[in-house]
Every structure is written in C-alpha cells, then in structure tokens.
Design a protein around this motif. Structure first.
Motif, PDB file in Angstrom:
ATOM      1  N   UNK A  81       0.776  -1.222   0.000  1.00 25.04           N
ATOM      2  CA  UNK A  81       0.000   0.000   0.000  1.00 25.04           C
ATOM      3  C   UNK A  81       0.810   1.276   0.000  1.00 25.04           C
ATOM      4  N   UNK A  82       2.006   1.255   0.587  1.00 23.40           N
ATOM      5  CA  UNK A  82       2.804   2.476   0.667  1.00 23.40           C
ATOM      6  C   UNK A  82       3.361   2.900  -0.688  1.00 23.40           C
ATOM      7  N   UNK A  83       3.292   2.023  -1.681  1.00 28.49           N
ATOM      8  CA  UNK A  83       3.779   2.360  -3.012  1.00 28.49           C
ATOM      9  C   UNK A  83       2.683   2.909  -3.920  1.00 28.49           C
ATOM     10  N   UNK A  84       1.427   2.889  -3.488  1.00 26.16           N
ATOM     11  CA  UNK A  84       0.325   3.391  -4.301  1.00 26.16           C
ATOM     12  C   UNK A  84       0.291   4.909  -4.203  1.00 26.16           C
ATOM     13  N   UNK A  85       0.283   5.617  -5.320  1.00 29.71           N
ATOM     14  CA  UNK A  85       0.329   7.072  -5.308  1.00 29.71           C
ATOM     15  C   UNK A  85      -1.005   7.657  -4.844  1.00 29.71           C
ATOM     16  N   UNK A  86      -0.971   8.915  -4.430  1.00 23.79           N
ATOM     17  CA  UNK A  86      -2.195   9.607  -4.026  1.00 23.79           C
ATOM     18  C   UNK A  86      -3.171   9.717  -5.202  1.00 23.79           C
TER      19      UNK A  86
ATOM     20  N   UNK B 101       2.045   4.369 -12.237  1.00 26.94           N
ATOM     21  CA  UNK B 101       2.459   3.650 -11.039  1.00 26.94           C
ATOM     22  C   UNK B 101       3.953   3.421 -11.057  1.00 26.94           C
ATOM     23  N   UNK B 102       4.480   2.886  -9.971  1.00 25.13           N
ATOM     24  CA  UNK B 102       5.922   2.644  -9.869  1.00 25.13           C
ATOM     25  C   UNK B 102       6.236   1.274 -10.446  1.00 25.13           C
ATOM     26  N   UNK B 103       6.901   1.245 -11.587  1.00 26.41           N
ATOM     27  CA  UNK B 103       7.219  -0.023 -12.227  1.00 26.41           C
ATOM     28  C   UNK B 103       8.406  -0.708 -11.534  1.00 26.41           C
ATOM     29  N   UNK B 104       8.559  -2.015 -11.754  1.00 21.57           N
ATOM     30  CA  UNK B 104       9.576  -2.808 -11.052  1.00 21.57           C
ATOM     31  C   UNK B 104      10.999  -2.325 -11.317  1.00 21.57           C
ATOM     32  N   UNK B 105      11.245  -1.755 -12.479  1.00 18.63           N
ATOM     33  CA  UNK B 105      12.588  -1.236 -12.763  1.00 18.63           C
ATOM     34  C   UNK B 105      12.977  -0.163 -11.749  1.00 18.63           C
ATOM     35  N   UNK B 106      12.018   0.653 -11.355  1.00 18.66           N
ATOM     36  CA  UNK B 106      12.298   1.744 -10.423  1.00 18.66           C
ATOM     37  C   UNK B 106      12.282   1.288  -8.981  1.00 18.66           C
ATOM     38  N   UNK B 107      11.276   0.519  -8.589  1.00 17.90           N
ATOM     39  CA  UNK B 107      11.213   0.057  -7.198  1.00 17.90           C
ATOM     40  C   UNK B 107      12.325  -0.946  -6.912  1.00 17.90           C
ATOM     41  N   UNK B 108      12.624  -1.819  -7.862  1.00 17.35           N
ATOM     42  CA  UNK B 108      13.726  -2.766  -7.689  1.00 17.35           C
ATOM     43  C   UNK B 108      15.072  -2.086  -7.736  1.00 17.35           C
ATOM     44  N   UNK B 109      15.197  -1.096  -8.621  1.00 19.98           N
ATOM     45  CA  UNK B 109      16.446  -0.346  -8.704  1.00 19.98           C
ATOM     46  C   UNK B 109      16.768   0.369  -7.410  1.00 19.98           C
TER      47      UNK B 109
END
Length: 245
Positions: free
Chosen positions: A14-19, A109-117
């Motif tokens: 949930x903390x990764x979901x944007x406003x 949304x935040x794609x895996x390339x960014x969150x994983x990076x």
C-alpha cells in the motif's frame, strides 16, 4: 460521467500506491483487474462492484471495463507496476475507438525497474533498456535481437519475466547473448518480491546470474561496462566525475 481510469498500483504494498491512484480508486464505482491485483487492494474495493478475469483473458477484462464505463459507471482497471509498462493501458486504448463516449485517464504507477532499482541502489542512473523475456506475445527471435542490440549498445538492462516453468532456460540464453558483448564479471543484481513480504535481493556477476534460480517474481538488473558494486549497492555512474570543471 463515462470515465475509465487505468491505474498502476506499483509493486503491491500500500505504501507504493500514489495519491493519484488512491483518488481514482475512491472515485470509481467499479474496479476491474486480475484476481491477484484485486486482492492486493481489498480495502479500497469495499462497497464497489468487482470484476475479475484469470490470466490470459486480458482483452476480455478490458472490454468489461470499457462497457461498464460506457454504461455510465466510473470504472478503474488496475494493474501492477505501471499500467503503461507491459500493462493494460495499451490494449484498452487500442479498443477505445469502439467506445468513443468513454473518457480514459491513465494513472501512472511505480514499475519494477524503479522500485527494484531503489532496493539495489542506483543501477539505472544512466541509459537503460527494459526487456521482457516472456515469449507469450513476442517471438523469441525478436527478444534475442533486442538483447543483442541493447547489450552491444552498452545499455544497463532491466529484465522482466526472467523465467517460468515453461521458459526455464530463457535467462541462461539471455546471459549468453549479453556475454557476447560484455565481460562475464559485469555487475548484476536481482530483487525478488519487490515491496512485498519476503523481499530479498543480492548482487552477483553476469556469469553467476546465468545459473541463478530466479522466478516470475524476480526482476533482474544487468549493469553496463561502467556499473560498479559499492559495498552491497549496485551503482552505474552518470559521468559527473568526467565533467570539466
């Protein structure tokens, strides 16, 4: 109002979901998506009509969402990561001429390339390419060509869908292709279950990556010729140290 939101949920927590995404879900009367993604946002779905389809029935899901919106119910189609990166934004927009009365808004949304990076450090600070190893919709010959071109051009590579039961050797093949163009000791990293329970990551060489037991919940990062391991972080220099002062 005939409105359809296409909402990227990020990696799942949930903390990764944007406003912006949360507001779209709140404004929607109907939420549509793959069953696994609906489960991730159960709290946001209370009191709303839920439409789901299993894997491989994506076009059916898109039509369901468009038809609900065309009937006047504000609808949200949800996707993991970003809806425009291997997500539902493309197929919905391709179908949209059949539903000209529906207003469509893509919510990033935040794609895996960014969150994983971010978990690994800073592997994507310079030019990079995202390549999926899934050949369900893309011929393997095309994927091979893209790997050759991106590796030869010295892009950092972010690999989605690196292995499944039916594609057990695809990452091995991809590493072999990349090693035709760069050193086997190139710094690489993997992140599994990004933003979810059981998240784990580690660094390794390209040669070691070839035999790493990854799965569909893993995102793979292959460094370029300048990428370095600094402690437990993977860093690709931007080149500021070479800039004339």
């Amino acid at each position: 109002m005939k409105k359809l939101y296409i909402v990227g949920l990020g990696p799942g927590d949930g903390e990764f979901i944007t406003l912006q995404a949360r507001k779209a879900l709140e404004d929607s009367q109907v939420i549509c998506g793959y069953t696994v993604y609906i489960d991730l946002i159960a709290e946001s779905c209370q009191g709303k009509e839920i439409l789901t389809t299993p894997m491989t029935r994506e076009l059916e899901r898109c039509r369901m969402a468009l038809e609900r919106a065309a009937d006047g119910q504000t609808t949200a189609m949800v996707c993991s990561g970003d809806a425009g990166v291997y997500g539902m934004a493309g197929p919905i927009l391709e179908l949209s001429p059949e539903y000209p009365q529906v207003e469509i808004e893509v919510v990033p949304g935040i794609t895996a390339a960014l969150s994983g990076g971010a978990v690994l450090g800073a592997p994507l600070t310079h030019d990079f390419a995202i390549i999926s190893l899934s050949d369900l919709l893309t011929p393997w010959e095309t994927i091979e060509k893209r790997l050759h071109c991106a590796a030869e051009a010295d892009f950092v590579l972010c690999i989605y869908n690196p292995r499944s039961k039916k594609r057990a050797d695809h990452l091995m093949k991809a590493c072999d292709i990349v090693m035709e163009h760069r050193d086997e000791n190139t710094v690489c990293g993997i992140v599994r279950n990004i933003g979810r329970e059981g998240q784990e990551h580690k660094l390794m060489t390209l040669r070691q990556l070839r035999d790493e037991p990854v799965d569909m919940f893993t995102t793979v990062f292959i460094g370029n010729s300048a990428t370095r391991a600094l402690g437990d972080k993977m860093v690709t220099p931007r080149g500021y140290e070479n800039k004339k002062r």
